[in-house]
Design a protein around this motif. Structure first.
Motif, PDB file in Angstrom:
ATOM      1  N   ALA A 276      -1.760   4.386  -5.543  1.00 32.70           N
ATOM      2  CA  ALA A 276      -2.901   3.584  -5.099  1.00 32.70           C
ATOM      3  C   ALA A 276      -3.721   3.060  -6.276  1.00 32.70           C
ATOM      4  O   ALA A 276      -4.333   1.989  -6.174  1.00 32.70           O
ATOM      5  CB  ALA A 276      -3.791   4.395  -4.157  1.00 32.70           C
ATOM      6  N   ARG A 277      -3.704   3.776  -7.368  1.00 33.10           N
ATOM      7  CA  ARG A 277      -4.471   3.379  -8.554  1.00 33.10           C
ATOM      8  C   ARG A 277      -3.753   2.355  -9.425  1.00 33.10           C
ATOM      9  O   ARG A 277      -4.343   1.849 -10.367  1.00 33.10           O
ATOM     10  CB  ARG A 277      -4.828   4.598  -9.368  1.00 33.10           C
ATOM     11  CG  ARG A 277      -5.845   5.480  -8.657  1.00 33.10           C
ATOM     12  CD  ARG A 277      -6.235   6.664  -9.495  1.00 33.10           C
ATOM     13  NE  ARG A 277      -7.318   7.388  -8.830  1.00 33.10           N
ATOM     14  CZ  ARG A 277      -7.591   8.655  -9.051  1.00 33.10           C
ATOM     15  NH1 ARG A 277      -6.883   9.349  -9.915  1.00 33.10           N
ATOM     16  NH2 ARG A 277      -8.572   9.236  -8.415  1.00 33.10           N
ATOM     17  N   GLN A 278      -2.510   2.087  -9.127  1.00 29.92           N
ATOM     18  CA  GLN A 278      -1.735   1.132  -9.934  1.00 29.92           C
ATOM     19  C   GLN A 278      -2.146  -0.283  -9.659  1.00 29.92           C
ATOM     20  O   GLN A 278      -2.502  -0.669  -8.606  1.00 29.92           O
ATOM     21  CB  GLN A 278      -0.241   1.289  -9.689  1.00 29.92           C
ATOM     22  CG  GLN A 278       0.309   2.565 -10.218  1.00 29.92           C
ATOM     23  CD  GLN A 278       1.815   2.692  -9.994  1.00 29.92           C
ATOM     24  OE1 GLN A 278       2.438   1.897  -9.305  1.00 29.92           O
ATOM     25  NE2 GLN A 278       2.390   3.712 -10.563  1.00 29.92           N
TER      26      GLN A 278
ATOM     27  N   LYS B 117      -1.031  13.781  -4.511  1.00 28.05           N
ATOM     28  CA  LYS B 117      -1.259  13.379  -5.902  1.00 28.05           C
ATOM     29  C   LYS B 117      -0.510  12.089  -6.230  1.00 28.05           C
ATOM     30  O   LYS B 117      -1.069  11.169  -6.848  1.00 28.05           O
ATOM     31  CB  LYS B 117      -0.817  14.498  -6.839  1.00 28.05           C
ATOM     32  CG  LYS B 117      -1.011  14.189  -8.314  1.00 28.05           C
ATOM     33  CD  LYS B 117      -0.536  15.342  -9.181  1.00 28.05           C
ATOM     34  CE  LYS B 117       0.945  15.144  -9.418  1.00 28.05           C
ATOM     35  NZ  LYS B 117       1.556  16.053 -10.358  1.00 28.05           N
ATOM     36  N   GLU B 118       0.731  11.981  -5.787  1.00 22.56           N
ATOM     37  CA  GLU B 118       1.539  10.804  -6.085  1.00 22.56           C
ATOM     38  C   GLU B 118       1.104   9.570  -5.292  1.00 22.56           C
ATOM     39  O   GLU B 118       1.170   8.455  -5.791  1.00 22.56           O
ATOM     40  CB  GLU B 118       3.022  11.095  -5.862  1.00 22.56           C
ATOM     41  CG  GLU B 118       3.589  12.163  -6.782  1.00 22.56           C
ATOM     42  CD  GLU B 118       3.501  11.815  -8.265  1.00 22.56           C
ATOM     43  OE1 GLU B 118       3.400  10.620  -8.615  1.00 22.56           O
ATOM     44  OE2 GLU B 118       3.540  12.755  -9.083  1.00 22.56           O
TER      45      GLU B 118
ATOM     46  N   LYS C 187       0.847  -1.187   0.000  1.00 13.89           N
ATOM     47  CA  LYS C 187       0.000   0.000   0.000  1.00 13.89           C
ATOM     48  C   LYS C 187       0.892   1.250   0.000  1.00 13.89           C
ATOM     49  O   LYS C 187       1.907   1.286   0.694  1.00 13.89           O
ATOM     50  CB  LYS C 187      -0.910   0.016   1.226  1.00 13.89           C
ATOM     51  CG  LYS C 187      -1.924  -1.105   1.211  1.00 13.89           C
ATOM     52  CD  LYS C 187      -2.853  -1.019   2.388  1.00 13.89           C
ATOM     53  CE  LYS C 187      -3.872  -2.139   2.337  1.00 13.89           C
ATOM     54  NZ  LYS C 187      -4.947  -1.941   3.287  1.00 13.89           N
TER      55      LYS C 187
ATOM     56  N   LYS D  70       6.997   2.259  -2.477  1.00 14.00           N
ATOM     57  CA  LYS D  70       5.720   2.981  -2.530  1.00 14.00           C
ATOM     58  C   LYS D  70       5.578   3.977  -1.380  1.00 14.00           C
ATOM     59  O   LYS D  70       4.549   4.056  -0.712  1.00 14.00           O
ATOM     60  CB  LYS D  70       4.538   2.016  -2.560  1.00 14.00           C
ATOM     61  CG  LYS D  70       4.418   1.241  -3.857  1.00 14.00           C
ATOM     62  CD  LYS D  70       3.106   0.500  -3.917  1.00 14.00           C
ATOM     63  CE  LYS D  70       2.927  -0.143  -5.274  1.00 14.00           C
ATOM     64  NZ  LYS D  70       1.640  -0.837  -5.359  1.00 14.00           N
TER      65      LYS D  70
ATOM     66  N   VAL E 111      -2.000   8.982  -4.410  1.00 10.25           N
ATOM     67  CA  VAL E 111      -3.223   8.558  -5.110  1.00 10.25           C
ATOM     68  C   VAL E 111      -2.851   7.810  -6.397  1.00 10.25           C
ATOM     69  O   VAL E 111      -3.441   6.767  -6.704  1.00 10.25           O
ATOM     70  CB  VAL E 111      -4.157   9.761  -5.387  1.00 10.25           C
ATOM     71  CG1 VAL E 111      -5.291   9.378  -6.323  1.00 10.25           C
ATOM     72  CG2 VAL E 111      -4.694  10.325  -4.080  1.00 10.25           C
ATOM     73  N   ALA E 112      -1.873   8.311  -7.135  1.00  6.76           N
ATOM     74  CA  ALA E 112      -1.441   7.638  -8.360  1.00  6.76           C
ATOM     75  C   ALA E 112      -0.913   6.243  -8.063  1.00  6.76           C
ATOM     76  O   ALA E 112      -1.222   5.283  -8.794  1.00  6.76           O
ATOM     77  CB  ALA E 112      -0.376   8.476  -9.070  1.00  6.76           C
TER      78      ALA E 112
END
Length: 124
Positions: A122-124, A116-117, A27, A91, A119-120
């Protein structure tokens, strides 16, 4: 919480457990200001930033923290206050925030980049 930011400091056991669990599950973790020291103590070899590593300037009064991070087994990466550093392997996203004596909008920009990073990741 960190008992000390010196290389001999310890992190509360409950917090250590939570950070290790997040890391083990892949995470993303976002930390700002002095909090990157926690990652340096808990995640071996993690790359983090608290901004500058040049001591003795009014703009970066806590630059000595970079040396403590390195002594703890982390790797400090120099960044500007408006930037975030991304350790893609672990991460972990960090930014200097209030480790720098500067205008609030510059701190806001760095924290915004960190969010922002995270969240990016987390979306991977």
């Amino acid at each position: 919480a960190v008992v000390s930011t010196q290389s001999t400091g310890t992190v509360d056991s409950d917090l250590t457990e939570k950070v290790k669990a997040f890391h083990a599950r892949g995470k993303p973790i976002g930390l700002c200001c002095i909090a990157p020291v926690i990652a340096a103590r808990v995640i071996p070899g993690v790359e983090v930033t608290v901004g500058s590593d040049v001591e003795g300037t009014e703009k970066w009064p806590y630059a000595g923290t970079a040396g403590a991070i390195n002594a703890m087994g982390g790797k400090h990466v120099v960044t500007d206050v408006s930037e975030a550093h991304i350790d893609t392997k672990n991460k972990v996203v960090t930014t200097a925030a209030f480790m720098c004596e500067t205008a609030l909008h510059e701190i806001h920009d760095g924290v915004g980049e960190m969010v922002k990073e995270v969240v990016a990741l987390a979306r991977q």
